[in-house]
Design a protein around this motif. Structure first.
Motif, short mmCIF file in Angstrom:
data_model
loop_
_atom_site.label_atom_id
_atom_site.label_comp_id
_atom_site.label_asym_id
_atom_site.label_seq_id
_atom_site.Cartn_x
_atom_site.Cartn_y
_atom_site.Cartn_z
N HIS A 175 0.80 -1.23 0.00
CA HIS A 175 0.00 0.00 0.00
C HIS A 175 0.83 1.28 0.00
O HIS A 175 0.31 2.36 -0.27
CB HIS A 175 -0.88 0.01 1.26
N ARG A 189 -0.30 9.68 4.54
CA ARG A 189 -1.67 10.17 4.29
C ARG A 189 -1.76 11.68 4.47
O ARG A 189 -2.54 12.34 3.79
CB ARG A 189 -2.63 9.48 5.26
N ARG A 199 -2.03 3.52 -1.40
CA ARG A 199 -3.05 2.70 -2.09
C ARG A 199 -4.08 2.24 -1.05
O ARG A 199 -3.93 1.15 -0.47
CB ARG A 199 -2.39 1.50 -2.74
N GLU A 200 -5.11 3.06 -0.84
CA GLU A 200 -6.08 2.76 0.22
C GLU A 200 -6.81 1.45 -0.06
O GLU A 200 -7.21 0.74 0.87
CB GLU A 200 -7.08 3.92 0.36
N ASN A 201 -6.96 1.12 -1.33
CA ASN A 201 -7.68 -0.12 -1.66
C ASN A 201 -6.90 -1.38 -1.35
O ASN A 201 -7.41 -2.49 -1.52
CB ASN A 201 -8.10 -0.10 -3.14
N ARG A 202 -5.67 -1.20 -0.94
CA ARG A 202 -4.88 -2.40 -0.60
C ARG A 202 -4.61 -2.49 0.90
O ARG A 202 -3.79 -3.31 1.33
CB ARG A 202 -3.55 -2.39 -1.34
N ILE A 203 -5.23 -1.61 1.65
CA ILE A 203 -4.95 -1.58 3.08
C ILE A 203 -5.34 -2.91 3.75
O ILE A 203 -4.62 -3.42 4.62
CB ILE A 203 -5.69 -0.39 3.74
N GLU A 204 -6.45 -3.47 3.32
CA GLU A 204 -6.86 -4.74 3.93
C GLU A 204 -5.83 -5.83 3.65
O GLU A 204 -5.45 -6.59 4.54
CB GLU A 204 -8.25 -5.16 3.44
N ASP A 205 -5.38 -5.88 2.39
CA ASP A 205 -4.31 -6.83 2.07
C ASP A 205 -3.08 -6.58 2.93
O ASP A 205 -2.43 -7.52 3.42
CB ASP A 205 -3.90 -6.68 0.60
#
Lengths: 244, 244, 244, 244, 244, 244
Positions: free
Chosen positions: F32, F158, F166-172
């Motif tokens: 991320h 941030r 890459r906020e969309n990969r934070i869960e990963d």
């Protein structure tokens, strides 16, 4: 198995792949404690750890001179540069590995060696034919009053080498001591040499550790080392997979 | 004054400018003699020489690992490269010189260190702030049967460290020994490693030197060292004039 | 096959794996002998040895500047540090080995190079793709009066390069000469530089060797070199077995 | 004054501070020209330049092995790494400077040495006790067809060393030659080794330079060198002022 | 793909083996142009070249400090030694190669880096696991008035970074400028430092390049780089055969 | 004063002796966060610290590649060896000191650089013409959840560079993260590489730090740096007295 005492045929009969390399320093430890403190303690702990470990690892002679230029203003302090120290350690470990002793624990007694040992054990483990890791006894125990020639080291000396502690100079040692290591601003140490903050080279109170505490510290250190040896002996030291 | 045992305040009170640095090796010495032979003998001779010398020179801890790759085929042999060895010695001597101990005798127990010590003492004496010279005990006495793990070293061990001589392996040691060091053609040695010419690492007859000879050799070595210390202590170490 | 004179296509047709690398020095040799003495003699002996050897080894150009800082007080003396000298020799030998000339004899004419050549030939033979050995002509013959600019070198010059010997300065040379190399106490040399013990740089009597002796010395040196070449050409240079 | 031929007493009588150090290489020069081409030409030009210069500069022996790994695919080519070459040159120049020869011209015959000599002469001039500059004969003359083993070098060899030119291989040399050095895209050379672009190591037409042109090139080179020596002898080599 | 901005998972998805490493310098560029000129221009050209190239090579951050000791007399100039610079570049390239980016173009903006980059790309290509080549924008275009802080660099700055050009100092810049780089005798440069021949550090006329010329130079440089990238991407980088 | 943007004449007008050298790394920071995280944050903090400090210290360009081999298994990670890194830093600092900027703060953003910076600032301060100290922002603030690509660094990104997270990969990033750095036995870290204990290179929870926390961390870091600059600017950097 103390390499200094055994013969090559004894070594040839050994079945271990584990080696200990004690690492010390010859440097000022205040007016009350000997210059050899770090080497003496590292060697004693390494010897006991090797003995108590179930197996018979080889133990090299103690490397007696390390990274100690920070004490250069105090007479008798010896040192080599960090780069030379790393080269000496790396090549000595390499010679052990050539005989199959390729899991090597550096048993360290000196704070000034820590960074250099971390670097060189990383270099060895990544690029040479051995896995190496550095163990520093005072980082491995549950105590936060290490100092320099302070309570912990003095306690250990009183337990192990009482004849080397000048008890009649303890008061002098206390009076010229610094309370803590360094000169700190913004949690950053501005001092590079111990003479910048300690009058007599001592940090901490050498009266605060008696022989009984020394015994406890020694046992705790040796137990920690034995635990580490067990972990090193069985560790998977293969290289991790590349990602992606 | 053994630096390992004294404090910096003791060193500060010293009035000498003379230092001894024992230098050994950890390497095979046949099936009967310990890997630490060279370090043990160098240290013993340095200690006795310092004691018998009229004056109180400082004595550093013994450098235990030297230039010994020539014995690499025998388990347990440790070594560093000559370049690393020279750097370690040079910087350690430099730290002594920074405190005023600028006449330094390297007391050596290992043939493989001789060339490197000659080079580094020249470098130190020409370019650093000290005069240094190397003394190798077996080159300083009247004996021509040095060998390796042979009569001289075994005799000294029998006198000084009898518990470290495996007497029950002496016959094995003799049988696998080489008569002399190297493989010679046109007075030139073609061998680089001891395993090229000695089956078990021994050169010479270890049975040929008993403890009594050991005592004599020790006394002769120590006397030679004392003589050297006297010469070094009074030597004019200023640089000679340029010619022309 | 003199590499300087032949073409790469000539070298490609060669079937030997044997190479000679003459090594000299450019340094004072007294008031009577040229600074190039060591290089001139090493080259002449290497050339004759290669010619008389049954086979056609390659011969590299002579390395003209070596380890000679010990003569630094005498004008014109050139030198590099031992470490740089070893690197230069090692890499030059490595380039020969890359073409298959991997049995290399360093033909040396200078005492100050001996230790460095012994070290670097060991390093090459153990770690690189070649076997190397150092031959020093005056160590390979039956004579004990080597000196420096003394009887042996002057005799050889008189035989090989008589125009370079200043015969009218021989008396001066004798008068300022030292009887032997160094200043010795306890069989240990306390001097690092020749100016510490020789007034004019000479050691030994340059009048004691005439051209006829020079011819004999030359023949003896060349014969010794040829014998060594034969041994090197046929030597088993595989690594010995590890013991135990 | 050729250092190899004179004595230290001759050097002591010298009044110059100017020295020449010829630098060559031992490397392929095609099927028709000797491996020693660069060293032979550098030495010849240096010798003539020193002779024609009004003054008597000292001339060191020729450094025969340089930076030539780019020709490593051609048998007989010798080389050291650029770093080792720079160290060797720097220290050799330093030894000259110690005797007062502190204006030093490196007389170079090899393109592969140019970068390394520019770097090392800068290092020497900024940090050591000498001013040094590098002269490369083919960069100092008015000719644009240098090549490698091509018209210029072959012409010079025909004039100076005709016995070393294999005239019967000139046709072969032409046929396998490259037209120019390197493989160029966007004015950038993509090739690191000569074997990438030349079949037989030659660049340019070796038939295009006869002995007469060789004589002219030699005279032009020597004249350029003499001009440079005059400039170096009188140059203000003090450090410029810091700005601001 | 700008390595500084992407994640390791982005890099893992990349399919290229091509990398660009911009290399600059932080050094005086006269009174009118910023110290960062070389780094800024190298980075801009590398970025545009990578963008315009058909493929998506990775681009490393710009190495901002290079070989610039020749400008040491001008305040603010930063530098490292050529040896350290080469080590830094070589190891950084090695880390890229470990991830498969083993065709590497160094995009250089500083003349003082050229020799060192030529050497280190040769070393990498011969001895490491990558092919590397150095591209210097002003050597890749059709212009012969480069100078230093002169028409070309000033034009490019006016086009790309106009706010960094001190237009009010252009007259000063012209007046203190040198006409050409160096002090030449016999086509040999006698100067090692820019302060020897330029009063204010400028070489050439900074007024001679306007923003429009800057645009043209930029386009030409980028086009040259794209052409080089295409050649590098498809080049056969296997080692040539040994001859003979 | 940003050295990259100013001219040498601007620098000549400066009256400070204080310099900041930002030091980063280009290495994996999880799926991320960008590889340039450490350099970006170090540079931002150094810039703000220099701005807020009352005085106008010079700021060098950011050294972008550091000691990061511990992340070598993650694509895109770049590194140099610790020794090369120290040389690069030491010489760059030396060039600043040559212009009078001899109080130098290394502003560091990478944990892997800490040991090397401590060593090299000690070396500089003891042996060169400058006082240097290393400031690492995350060691200078009151937070104990540093991790790697974890809450602190992600929060700062941030706040300062939101487009690079890459906020969309934070869960990963969270799922593959390690809870803490290393593998510990007896308070000793057995791991040398991050791939030994972190699946995706992350340590700590990157979701735990929002932009607001980033603002706070930034302000705290900058304030700490300003405090350090004040201390360095006024510190007595003369060498302490020798004891005894």
């Amino acid at each position: 198995m103390n390499l200094s005492s055994v013969t090559w045929t004894d070594v040839a009969d050994s079945e271990t792949d584990l080696a200990l390399v004690p690492v010390g320093s010859t440097e000022q430890h205040g007016p009350h404690a000997p210059l050899g403190t770090d080497a003496l303690l590292a060697e004693a702990i390494a010897e006991a750890g090797a003995d108590r470990f179930d197996g018979d690892p080889v133990r090299s002679p103690t490397i007696p001179i390390g990274v100690a230029e920070e004490h250069r203003h105090f007479p008798g302090t010896m040192w080599v540069s960090p780069e030379t120290f790393r080269r000496y350690v790396r090549e000595a470990v390499g010679s052990l590995a050539s005989h199959g002793f390729d899991r090597v624990v550096l048993v360290n007694g000196h704070g000034g060696n820590v960074d250099a040992l971390r670097e060189v054990t990383g270099t060895i483990s990544r690029h040479d034919d051995a896995y190496a890791v550095s163990f520093t006894w005072f980082d491995a125990i549950d105590a936060d009053d290490m100092g320099h020639g302070g309570p912990l080291e003095t306690a250990l000396l009183r337990y192990l080498f009482p004849e080397l502690v000048r008890e009649n100079r303890i008061e002098d040692a206390r009076e010229g001591a610094a309370a803590s290591w360094g000169e700190w601003v913004s949690r950053t140490n501005l001092a590079h040499d111990s003479a910048e903050f300690s009058e007599n080279g001592v940090v901490g109170d050498p009266a605060a550790g008696d022989a009984e505490r020394g015994r406890e510290l020694f046992d705790e250190s040796v137990a920690a080392l034995v635990g580490l040896l067990e972990a090193v002996a069985t560790r998977d030291v293969s290289e991790p997979d590349r990602r992606g």
